[in-house]
Design a protein around this motif. Structure first.
Motif, PDB file in Angstrom:
ATOM      1  N   VAL B  61       0.845  -1.198   0.000  1.00  0.00           N
ATOM      2  CA  VAL B  61       0.000   0.000   0.000  1.00  0.00           C
ATOM      3  C   VAL B  61       0.880   1.248   0.000  1.00  0.00           C
ATOM      4  O   VAL B  61       0.617   2.218  -0.693  1.00  0.00           O
ATOM      5  N   LEU B  62       1.940   1.183   0.804  1.00  0.00           N
ATOM      6  CA  LEU B  62       2.762   2.376   1.028  1.00  0.00           C
ATOM      7  C   LEU B  62       3.580   2.823  -0.175  1.00  0.00           C
ATOM      8  O   LEU B  62       3.654   4.020  -0.461  1.00  0.00           O
ATOM      9  N   LEU B  63       4.174   1.880  -0.850  1.00  0.00           N
ATOM     10  CA  LEU B  63       5.056   2.277  -1.952  1.00  0.00           C
ATOM     11  C   LEU B  63       4.303   3.030  -3.055  1.00  0.00           C
ATOM     12  O   LEU B  63       4.718   4.138  -3.418  1.00  0.00           O
ATOM     13  N   PRO B  64       3.175   2.483  -3.557  1.00  0.00           N
ATOM     14  CA  PRO B  64       2.437   3.271  -4.552  1.00  0.00           C
ATOM     15  C   PRO B  64       1.968   4.612  -3.988  1.00  0.00           C
ATOM     16  O   PRO B  64       1.883   5.599  -4.703  1.00  0.00           O
ATOM     17  N   TYR B  65       1.700   4.644  -2.681  1.00  0.00           N
ATOM     18  CA  TYR B  65       1.238   5.883  -2.048  1.00  0.00           C
ATOM     19  C   TYR B  65       2.331   6.949  -2.110  1.00  0.00           C
ATOM     20  O   TYR B  65       2.100   8.074  -2.543  1.00  0.00           O
ATOM     21  N   TYR B  66       3.530   6.569  -1.691  1.00  0.00           N
ATOM     22  CA  TYR B  66       4.641   7.529  -1.704  1.00  0.00           C
ATOM     23  C   TYR B  66       4.933   8.015  -3.121  1.00  0.00           C
ATOM     24  O   TYR B  66       5.171   9.200  -3.344  1.00  0.00           O
ATOM     25  N   ASN B 203       0.678  13.015   3.855  1.00  0.00           N
ATOM     26  CA  ASN B 203       0.900  11.692   4.462  1.00  0.00           C
ATOM     27  C   ASN B 203      -0.082  11.351   5.574  1.00  0.00           C
ATOM     28  O   ASN B 203       0.098  10.343   6.258  1.00  0.00           O
ATOM     29  N   ASN B 204      -1.109  12.172   5.758  1.00  0.00           N
ATOM     30  CA  ASN B 204      -2.051  11.920   6.866  1.00  0.00           C
ATOM     31  C   ASN B 204      -2.788  10.595   6.743  1.00  0.00           C
ATOM     32  O   ASN B 204      -3.175  10.014   7.751  1.00  0.00           O
ATOM     33  N   ALA B 205      -2.973  10.115   5.518  1.00  0.00           N
ATOM     34  CA  ALA B 205      -3.683   8.844   5.325  1.00  0.00           C
ATOM     35  C   ALA B 205      -2.895   7.698   5.961  1.00  0.00           C
ATOM     36  O   ALA B 205      -3.476   6.704   6.399  1.00  0.00           O
ATOM     37  N   LEU B 206      -1.563   7.886   6.042  1.00  0.00           N
ATOM     38  CA  LEU B 206      -0.721   6.828   6.605  1.00  0.00           C
ATOM     39  C   LEU B 206      -0.998   6.622   8.091  1.00  0.00           C
ATOM     40  O   LEU B 206      -0.802   5.537   8.618  1.00  0.00           O
TER      41      LEU B 206
END
Lengths: 252, 244
Positions: B61-66, B203-206
């Motif tokens: 999830v994180l990598l595509p997000y960043y 980055n608040n979704a994280l």
């Protein structure tokens, strides 16, 4: 007194358009300086004046594209400043220095404009209008592939969408060859029976030829207005124009 | 004609034109390529993420997000910088501005850009998540969906900002947009002013995805939406007051 007022009201009612002390300033530059203009219904009104006199600004204000600094304009008695959305529905304009979408066909753009004007069956309507102005053979061309004359015809066609009460044509024949200019003049004359036309041009011979009324504008003011014959008095409009504009400049 | 109808006509026309001119397709393909490059580069850093067990779990999830957080503003600049400003500079807006309200023109055009961006992010996110699932065997449906929703609001906020800057800058819009984005990144270095940068809330979704902190994520969504609204209102004011 009462009779005179009633007569005045009656005269105003017959006007398709009138402006009251219209003012437009661009910073320190005064583009319109209390312009008063009266355009009778179902007529062709020629608006002539030197470059920078305020013709395009006037048309811009009448079509709500430009905000006036002062004064007001009335289209069929409705204030442009107070009810811009209502007056928009009464006008059609061929604006100056406006390029239609280059990568789209004439008919495609017309359908889009017709939809915006709330026309029922916009496809059929757009085809009919383009045929009417003489673009039957070229309506599937992209506007970037059209000649200057064809683009002008297209721009006139879009101004006619929705049968507006007033059609404003800002220099529709500028840069065109004599035959296309002639066709446009013929088209404009044929429109007179349904609508009022404001025709701006630097070609004073064509203005004298097709216009019923003339308004000469200089330094943001109407310096002469009336029926073409009354303004010219058997002289050429060019001569009258030069005298009036010269006179106005020397007065300043 | 009602505002809603005007917006609908302009929105539909913009979408059709984007599909016809293949602008939408090119946008999606280029975005996917950038996303893939981002994923490839990001994969090298997996070893660092490995150290944090919690983050390792959410890696897909994180990598595509960043990657999205970085490329969305850039992409909005490239594809959306001239949506309204080009119509003003060519004068084509005059043909529609005397038929429709200026508000409708602005909203219709921005909505169409926003819809294309949201679909584009969804597609890119779905492909990226699948790609990482193949690699790591980890798949988080809900978290991916939340990340997409958050990024969509983030993209809409930037579309509004970029449109505003383009209307102000006109001819050198791309340069000014880059300048404004760099300026907002620069603000992150300052303790109090950083809250004025939309990047700060990216980055608040994280907070929810990693720690389960729903309130922080919702606050971030709200602030980004507020930023978008402010940028849109400023554009509206600008187009309403200007002579066309």
């Amino acid at each position: 007194m009462m009779k005179k007022k009633k007569e005045e009201r009656m005269n105003k009612a017959r006007l398709a358009l009138r402006t009251e002390n219209l003012v437009k300033n661009y910073g320190k530059i005064v583009a319109l300086d209390g312009l008063n203009m009266n355009v009778p219904e179902k007529s062709i009104y020629g608006l002539v004046g030197p470059n920078g006199a305020g013709k395009t600004t006037t048309m811009g204000i009448l079509s709500t594209l430009i905000h006036p600094t002062g004064g007001d304009a009335f289209i069929c008695g409705t204030s442009v400043r107070k009810y811009p959305e209502k007056t928009k529905r009464m006008i059609g304009i061929l604006p100056q220095n406006a390029n239609p979408y280059a990568n789209r066909t004439a008919v495609d753009i017309m359908i889009f404009y017709s939809k915006l004007a709330g026309i029922e069956n916009p496809e059929k309507y757009s085809h009919a209008l383009l045929d009417k102005v003489g673009l039957k053979q070229n309506k599937y061309k992209k506007t970037s592939e059209m000649s200057h004359g064809m683009v002008k015809l297209f721009e006139i066609a879009q101004a006619l969408i929705g049968n507006p009460k007033i059609v404003m044509l800002d220099e529709p024949t500028s840069g065109l060859d004599p035959s296309v200019s002639y066709n446009i003049r013929k088209l404009v004359k044929s429109l007179k029976k349904d609508t009022t036309i404001i025709f701006s041009s630097h070609n004073l011979y064509e203005v004298q030829d097709i216009c019923d009324y003339i308004g000469i504008i200089a330094h943001g003011k109407i310096i002469a207005e009336g029926k073409t014959k009354a303004i010219t008095r058997n002289k050429s409009l060019e001569k009258v124009f030069m005298d009036k504009v010269k006179g106005e400049s020397s007065d300043r | 004609m009602s505002v809603l109808r005007e917006v609908k006509v302009i929105f539909a026309d913009e979408i059709v034109q984007s599909l016809k001119t293949k602008k939408a397709l090119l946008t999606v393909i280029s975005y996917l390529i950038l996303m893939f490059i981002g994923l490839k580069i990001g994969s090298y850093f997996e070893i660092f993420v490995w150290l944090y067990a919690e983050m390792r779990k959410s890696f897909s999830v994180l990598l595509p997000y960043y990657v999205s957080v970085i490329i969305i503003p850039l992409f909005c600049i490239i594809t959306g910088y001239n949506v309204v400003s080009s119509e003003i500079s060519t004068g084509s807006i005059r043909f529609i501005a005397y038929r429709a309200r200026r508000f409708s023109i602005l909203l219709g055009k921005l909505l169409s850009t926003a819809v294309i961006a949201v679909v584009m992010i969804l597609l890119a996110y779905a492909i990226a998540t699948y790609y990482l699932y193949q690699k790591t065997g980890l798949f988080y449906y809900t978290q991916s969906l939340i990340a997409w929703a958050y990024l969509s609001i983030y993209a809409v906020c930037f579309i509004c900002l970029i449109n505003l800057v383009s209307m102000l800058a006109k001819k050198v819009a791309i340069v000014w947009n880059l300048f404004v984005c760099i300026f907002f990144v620069f603000l992150l270095n300052y303790d109090y002013i950083k809250y004025l940068s939309p990047f700060y809330y990216s980055n608040n979704a994280l907070a929810y995805i990693i720690d389960g902190d729903l309130s922080k994520m919702l606050l971030g969504m709200l602030i980004l939406a507020l930023f978008g609204l402010i940028f849109f209102s400023a554009s509206w004011l600008l187009i309403e007051k200007s002579d066309l």
